[in-house]
Design a protein around this motif. Structure first.
Motif, PDB file in Angstrom:
ATOM      1  N   PHE A  10      -7.890  19.085  31.535  1.00  0.00           N
ATOM      2  CA  PHE A  10      -8.246  18.437  30.265  1.00  0.00           C
ATOM      3  C   PHE A  10      -9.229  19.252  29.430  1.00  0.00           C
ATOM      4  N   TYR A  11     -10.153  19.979  30.124  1.00  0.00           N
ATOM      5  CA  TYR A  11     -11.036  20.844  29.339  1.00  0.00           C
ATOM      6  C   TYR A  11     -10.233  21.962  28.672  1.00  0.00           C
ATOM      7  N   LEU A  12      -9.211  22.460  29.381  1.00  0.00           N
ATOM      8  CA  LEU A  12      -8.367  23.493  28.772  1.00  0.00           C
ATOM      9  C   LEU A  12      -7.595  22.949  27.570  1.00  0.00           C
ATOM     10  N   VAL A  13      -7.104  21.723  27.732  1.00  0.00           N
ATOM     11  CA  VAL A  13      -6.384  21.104  26.607  1.00  0.00           C
ATOM     12  C   VAL A  13      -7.322  20.935  25.417  1.00  0.00           C
ATOM     13  N   ALA A  14      -8.552  20.466  25.689  1.00  0.00           N
ATOM     14  CA  ALA A  14      -9.524  20.298  24.605  1.00  0.00           C
ATOM     15  C   ALA A  14      -9.816  21.645  23.940  1.00  0.00           C
ATOM     16  N   ALA A  15      -9.994  22.666  24.780  1.00  0.00           N
ATOM     17  CA  ALA A  15     -10.269  24.005  24.241  1.00  0.00           C
ATOM     18  C   ALA A  15      -9.144  24.452  23.318  1.00  0.00           C
ATOM     19  N   MET A  16      -7.904  24.156  23.744  1.00  0.00           N
ATOM     20  CA  MET A  16      -6.750  24.533  22.950  1.00  0.00           C
ATOM     21  C   MET A  16      -6.771  23.834  21.573  1.00  0.00           C
ATOM     22  N   PHE A  17      -7.132  22.575  21.600  1.00  0.00           N
ATOM     23  CA  PHE A  17      -7.194  21.845  20.324  1.00  0.00           C
ATOM     24  C   PHE A  17      -8.298  22.392  19.412  1.00  0.00           C
ATOM     25  N   TYR A  18      -9.480  22.690  20.004  1.00  0.00           N
ATOM     26  CA  TYR A  18     -10.550  23.283  19.180  1.00  0.00           C
ATOM     27  C   TYR A  18     -10.064  24.571  18.536  1.00  0.00           C
ATOM     28  N   TYR A  19      -9.368  25.359  19.349  1.00  0.00           N
ATOM     29  CA  TYR A  19      -8.891  26.642  18.844  1.00  0.00           C
ATOM     30  C   TYR A  19      -7.886  26.436  17.713  1.00  0.00           C
ATOM     31  N   ALA A  20      -7.014  25.438  17.884  1.00  0.00           N
ATOM     32  CA  ALA A  20      -6.012  25.167  16.848  1.00  0.00           C
ATOM     33  C   ALA A  20      -6.686  24.734  15.544  1.00  0.00           C
ATOM     34  N   ILE A  21      -7.686  23.867  15.665  1.00  0.00           N
ATOM     35  CA  ILE A  21      -8.387  23.417  14.448  1.00  0.00           C
ATOM     36  C   ILE A  21      -9.067  24.607  13.771  1.00  0.00           C
ATOM     37  N   ASN A  22      -9.655  25.466  14.609  1.00  0.00           N
ATOM     38  CA  ASN A  22     -10.282  26.675  14.093  1.00  0.00           C
ATOM     39  C   ASN A  22      -9.325  27.545  13.305  1.00  0.00           C
ATOM     40  N   LEU A  23      -8.124  27.718  13.852  1.00  0.00           N
ATOM     41  CA  LEU A  23      -7.124  28.524  13.160  1.00  0.00           C
ATOM     42  C   LEU A  23      -6.804  27.932  11.800  1.00  0.00           C
ATOM     43  N   CYS A  24      -6.679  26.586  11.756  1.00  0.00           N
ATOM     44  CA  CYS A  24      -6.404  25.917  10.476  1.00  0.00           C
ATOM     45  C   CYS A  24      -7.529  26.197   9.486  1.00  0.00           C
ATOM     46  N   MET A  25      -8.773  26.114   9.975  1.00  0.00           N
ATOM     47  CA  MET A  25      -9.906  26.345   9.080  1.00  0.00           C
ATOM     48  C   MET A  25      -9.906  27.766   8.538  1.00  0.00           C
ATOM     49  N   GLU A  26      -9.594  28.717   9.425  1.00  0.00           N
ATOM     50  CA  GLU A  26      -9.549  30.106   8.968  1.00  0.00           C
ATOM     51  C   GLU A  26      -8.461  30.308   7.922  1.00  0.00           C
TER      52      GLU A  26
END
Lengths: 218, 256
Positions: free
Chosen positions: A188-204
């Motif tokens: 679940f921490y990996l899944v959360a990390a993946m979501f943070y990364y995805a949101i980050n990509l959107c922001m960039e």
């Protein structure tokens, strides 16, 4: 026992809800930090000493102490003087003001580096100082600081995980809840990390679009 | 309305930075429709005098009057700000470095102040921008950002921006000094056109030929005083003061 991601889909609803909270809080805090940053910058540069001082204090508190402590102060501390904020509001205010102070530093430097002929030209057509700042100087200053402000916003998104400690069910806390039910922290921490990364990509991506639009006028 | 007989009247203008006196008791009258050139070496105070007229560089002594109203009158801060913003709407100014707003198109540069200060609608402002940019020959670049314009084109847009507020007086602060030589003419042409329309203008310039051809009167300034003043035929051809002769000799030699 290896990794077993088959447990994830069953708790995806809580993770997605946490994701929505993270996006909402980060977005609201980002807006607060952007406009707050402009207001702080204008106060720091253009108001008399006596008005500046209380903002100096705010700046000192938000730059000189840990964000976690600031969140505790706003959520648990303010209750004692009768201000009882919902946890997510306290989180938005804490994150927003914290990054507003950093954005303000960037914007102040940018305002000072706008050619002083710009202010003069705006004043000679009859604009007041306030109008000249609003229409001419600040828009140019803000254009110059979009990239560093973008970096601050990515830091803000990551730091939004801290609001989990005041009980906001954002992405990190949601992952912990799912872990509580499944005893599967790694997944679940990996899944959360993946979501943070995805949101980050959107922001960039959004940041790059804004930069590209601005570069047309240069 | 007042005892002022002249359209622009500067009385005993003084300006000092600490012990450095930049303007020493300068008086100057300009009548409606007149075109006055101010020439002189750099550091003579000519730009300072020009910038005092719309209070961009406030005087430390003396008075500036425009059309019967004192520009630099003594008022409490807030009232003064209001008064000066209102006065500046009647005085157009063109700068050496154009100072166009880089984040706005030519059109937006022209329409911003009229929309904000005169409450013009978008349609009215667009019409105004088209008129003014047409007048300076920039209609075909109306939606260009300044970064895509040449120096001469930028300066013409800057003139249109000033004209959009329908000023009674135009101030030119070395409007062609920063331009490549081949771009000077297009700006001079616009200024000549304004002269033909009897716009009152005060022009700080290094272009003696231009000053001689459009101006009614020339002031030669040096070290904060007006050394010599008169019609261009006299100041340029038969200056009475040795200092003027010396300046013109150097300047014309340098230009040729």
């Amino acid at each position: 026992m290896g990794l077993d991601f088959t447990v994830v889909p069953g708790h995806l609803d809580i993770i997605l809800l946490g994701c929505a909270w993270t996006i909402g809080i980060a977005l609201a805090a980002a807006l607060l930090s952007f406009f707050g940053g402009i207001i702080f910058a204008v106060i720091a540069l253009y108001t008399p000493w006596i008005i500046r001082q209380p903002f100096r204090l705010i700046e000192w508190v938000f730059m000189g102490t840990p964000l976690l402590l600031q969140l505790f102060l706003i959520y648990f501390g303010l209750v004692q003087i009768g201000i009882d904020l919902p946890a997510f509001v306290a989180g938005i205010i804490g994150l927003g003001l914290h990054f507003a102070v950093y954005n303000s530093e960037l914007i102040q430097t940018a305002i000072l580096s706008v050619d002083k002929g710009q202010m003069e030209a705006a004043r000679t057509v009859g604009l007041s100082r306030g109008q000249a700042l609003r229409k001419v100087v600040i828009p140019q200053a803000v254009r110059d600081v979009i990239p560093p402000i973008g970096n601050n916003m990515i830091a803000l998104l990551k730091d939004s995980a801290l609001v989990s400690v005041i009980g906001v069910s954002e992405l990190t806390l949601s992952a912990q809840r799912a872990i509580g039910a499944t005893y599967r922290p790694f997944e679940f921490y990996l899944v959360a990390a993946m979501f943070y990364y995805a949101i980050n990509l959107c922001m960039e991506w959004v940041q790059r679009r804004i930069e590209r639009r601005i570069s047309i006028s240069r | 309305m007042s005892d002022q007989d002249h359209f622009v009247e500067i009385r005993y203008a003084q300006k000092s930075y600490g012990s450095l006196e930049v303007l020493k008791d300068i008086s100057l009258n300009v009548e409606r429709g007149q075109i006055v050139a101010i020439i002189g070496p750099s550091g003579s105070g000519k730009s300072t005098l020009l910038r005092a007229i719309n209070d961009l560089d406030p005087l430390t002594g003396g008075e500036v009057w425009l059309d019967g109203v004192q520009v630099n009158k003594s008022l409490p801060h807030r009232q003064y700000e209001k008064h000066i913003n209102e006065m500046r709407q009647h005085v157009g100014m063109v700068f050496q470095h154009f100072n166009l707003f880089p984040h706005m198109t030519a059109r937006e540069n022209v329409t911003m102040a009229p929309m904000l200060l005169k409450r013009l609608s978008k349609a009215e402002a667009d019409k105004l921008a088209e008129e003014q940019l047409d007048k300076v020959g920039m209609l075909d670049r109306i939606d260009y950002y300044p970064s895509r314009l040449s120096g001469g084109q930028k300066q013409r847009v800057a003139i249109a921006r000033a004209l959009a507020m329908e000023p009674k007086l135009m101030l030119f602060d070395e409007a062609t000094s920063a331009l490549d030589p081949e771009l000077v003419d297009e700006v001079n042409l616009v200024m000549k056109k304004l002269a033909e329309e009897h716009m009152t203008m005060i022009i700080v310039t290094h272009e003696m030929d231009f000053a001689a051809s459009v101006c009614d009167r020339v002031l030669f300034m040096d070290q904060g005083v007006v050394v010599e003043e008169g019609p261009p035929s006299v100041v340029f051809k038969n200056p009475t003061k040795e200092r003027t002769r010396e300046f013109l000799r150097k300047h014309l030699a340098g230009a040729a």
